[in-house]
Design a protein around this motif. Sequence first.
Motif, short mmCIF file in Angstrom:
data_model
loop_
_atom_site.label_atom_id
_atom_site.label_comp_id
_atom_site.label_asym_id
_atom_site.label_seq_id
_atom_site.Cartn_x
_atom_site.Cartn_y
_atom_site.Cartn_z
N UNK A 136 -0.44 6.49 5.52
CA UNK A 136 -0.60 7.74 6.25
C UNK A 136 -1.99 8.29 5.99
N UNK A 137 -2.27 9.46 6.52
CA UNK A 137 -3.61 10.04 6.46
C UNK A 137 -3.55 11.44 5.86
N UNK A 138 -4.47 11.72 4.96
CA UNK A 138 -4.61 13.06 4.42
C UNK A 138 -5.46 13.90 5.36
N UNK A 139 -5.10 15.17 5.52
CA UNK A 139 -5.91 16.11 6.28
C UNK A 139 -6.66 17.01 5.31
N UNK A 140 -7.92 17.28 5.62
CA UNK A 140 -8.74 18.17 4.80
C UNK A 140 -9.32 19.25 5.71
N UNK A 141 -8.95 20.50 5.42
CA UNK A 141 -9.40 21.64 6.22
C UNK A 141 -10.40 22.44 5.39
N UNK A 142 -11.62 22.50 5.86
CA UNK A 142 -12.69 23.10 5.06
C UNK A 142 -12.66 24.62 5.11
N UNK A 146 -0.71 14.29 3.36
CA UNK A 146 -0.87 15.52 2.63
C UNK A 146 -2.02 16.33 3.19
N UNK A 147 -2.19 17.55 2.67
CA UNK A 147 -3.22 18.45 3.18
C UNK A 147 -3.96 19.08 2.01
N UNK A 148 -5.28 19.12 2.14
CA UNK A 148 -6.14 19.85 1.21
C UNK A 148 -6.83 20.95 2.01
N UNK A 149 -6.70 22.20 1.56
CA UNK A 149 -7.31 23.30 2.29
C UNK A 149 -8.11 24.21 1.38
N UNK A 150 -9.17 24.76 1.92
CA UNK A 150 -9.99 25.71 1.17
C UNK A 150 -10.27 26.92 2.05
N UNK A 151 -10.04 28.11 1.51
CA UNK A 151 -10.31 29.38 2.18
C UNK A 151 -9.52 29.46 3.49
N UNK A 152 -10.19 29.57 4.64
CA UNK A 152 -9.46 29.59 5.90
C UNK A 152 -8.63 28.33 6.08
N UNK A 153 -9.12 27.21 5.58
CA UNK A 153 -8.37 25.96 5.64
C UNK A 153 -7.11 26.00 4.79
N UNK A 195 8.10 23.12 -3.46
CA UNK A 195 9.13 23.26 -2.44
C UNK A 195 8.67 22.80 -1.06
N UNK A 196 7.41 22.46 -0.92
CA UNK A 196 6.91 21.93 0.34
C UNK A 196 7.37 20.49 0.51
N UNK A 197 7.43 20.04 1.75
CA UNK A 197 7.89 18.68 2.03
C UNK A 197 6.77 17.65 2.00
N UNK A 198 5.53 18.10 1.85
CA UNK A 198 4.41 17.17 1.77
C UNK A 198 3.45 17.65 0.69
N UNK A 199 2.56 16.76 0.28
CA UNK A 199 1.53 17.14 -0.67
C UNK A 199 0.64 18.23 -0.07
N UNK A 200 0.33 19.21 -0.86
CA UNK A 200 -0.58 20.27 -0.41
C UNK A 200 -1.36 20.77 -1.62
N UNK A 239 -1.59 25.72 4.66
CA UNK A 239 -0.34 26.05 3.99
C UNK A 239 0.78 26.27 4.99
N UNK A 240 0.47 26.94 6.09
CA UNK A 240 1.49 27.18 7.11
C UNK A 240 1.95 25.87 7.75
N UNK A 241 1.00 24.98 7.99
CA UNK A 241 1.34 23.68 8.57
C UNK A 241 2.18 22.87 7.58
N UNK A 242 1.80 22.89 6.31
CA UNK A 242 2.56 22.17 5.29
C UNK A 242 3.96 22.74 5.12
N UNK A 243 4.13 24.03 5.44
CA UNK A 243 5.43 24.68 5.33
C UNK A 243 6.31 24.42 6.54
N UNK A 244 5.79 23.69 7.53
CA UNK A 244 6.60 23.32 8.68
C UNK A 244 6.32 24.06 9.97
#
Length: 345
Positions: free
Chosen positions: A41-47, A72-79, A138-143, A84-89
Amino acid sequence: MSAAPPVFDDDDDDRCELLLSPCDLLSQISDNNALCHYSQGVDLVLSSGFLAFANHAGFLQAVDDAGLPVRGIMGTSAGALAGSLYAAGLTPAQLSKELRRVAPVKYLRPSLRPWRGLASLDGVVERLRDLLPATFEELEMEFAVGVVDASTGRHMVVDSGPLPEAVAASAAIPCVFAPLTIPGAVGGPFADGGVVDRTGLSAWREKKRSSRRPSLVGSSSSSAAAAAVAPLAAAAAATARRERAASSASASSSSSSSTQHPAQHPAALVHLIHRSSQLSGNDDLPEGRGDVLVVRSPRAGVSFFSLGDFDGQRDAARERAAPVAAAAAAAAEAAVSAEACAAEV
């Protein structure tokens, strides 16, 4: 091999022009023997990017359109907020509705310690508690989110413990917002990770090497954009199969598990927003090697009082990200096929 040009240019006039096609991207992935990174799969990174909610929402919509299997998702600031909302479903449409429901200023409160920051993000934490699980676990994916310890200036990746507080801390722009305490975290208080590292990709990968929660969400690529690159994906799969078969044959005498490649990081699809301040941190990324694809978007040009043309920015970001997300989805599909073929050899 020299680095390929970026997927989109990112010049001073804030226009982003497509430079590489999906087929070019798949060729880059194959030429750099990076296909195996897509099998998990692919990790998403939101800057980071000042209030760049519309751009991130459009990027995530393109990811969903392509059927990209998100690891999984890595986010910083606005990302961090959008991720987080996307990772929460929440779907991209749902998180768009939430992030634009009121002007950001409505959540801000005067800081009790103005020398540490003019405003408090306590209102943001309260709203996030309504929208997010209490903890990362409690999230269903790595965040994960990127923060900075305001006492030491050290960048940190947070991927466990209280979730709403960590997300809000990642968006606590120094001087503008007071840093936040994350219950149970060592050090702190914590502020916007973008002042040191706008993506956090390298730090996140380093942290994940020792421990990773297995998860995979998404579906196989089925969009028209992904279908357009299917022939090249099939060729990439065939190439990978030959390479894996040769590797397995040469190593079969020393190990019965030689048909499985060593554990490695998943590929990453990065959404990089044009920096809004020269004081922002590092955003250098290892482009051109196949396991990291980058979509660049212009700065949002919005304010705490108005998010401007949210729909226009979201749709433009979706269009920019679509061919790249399609190429990543096709590579993921090809990698899974190559794994299956190699296992049969």
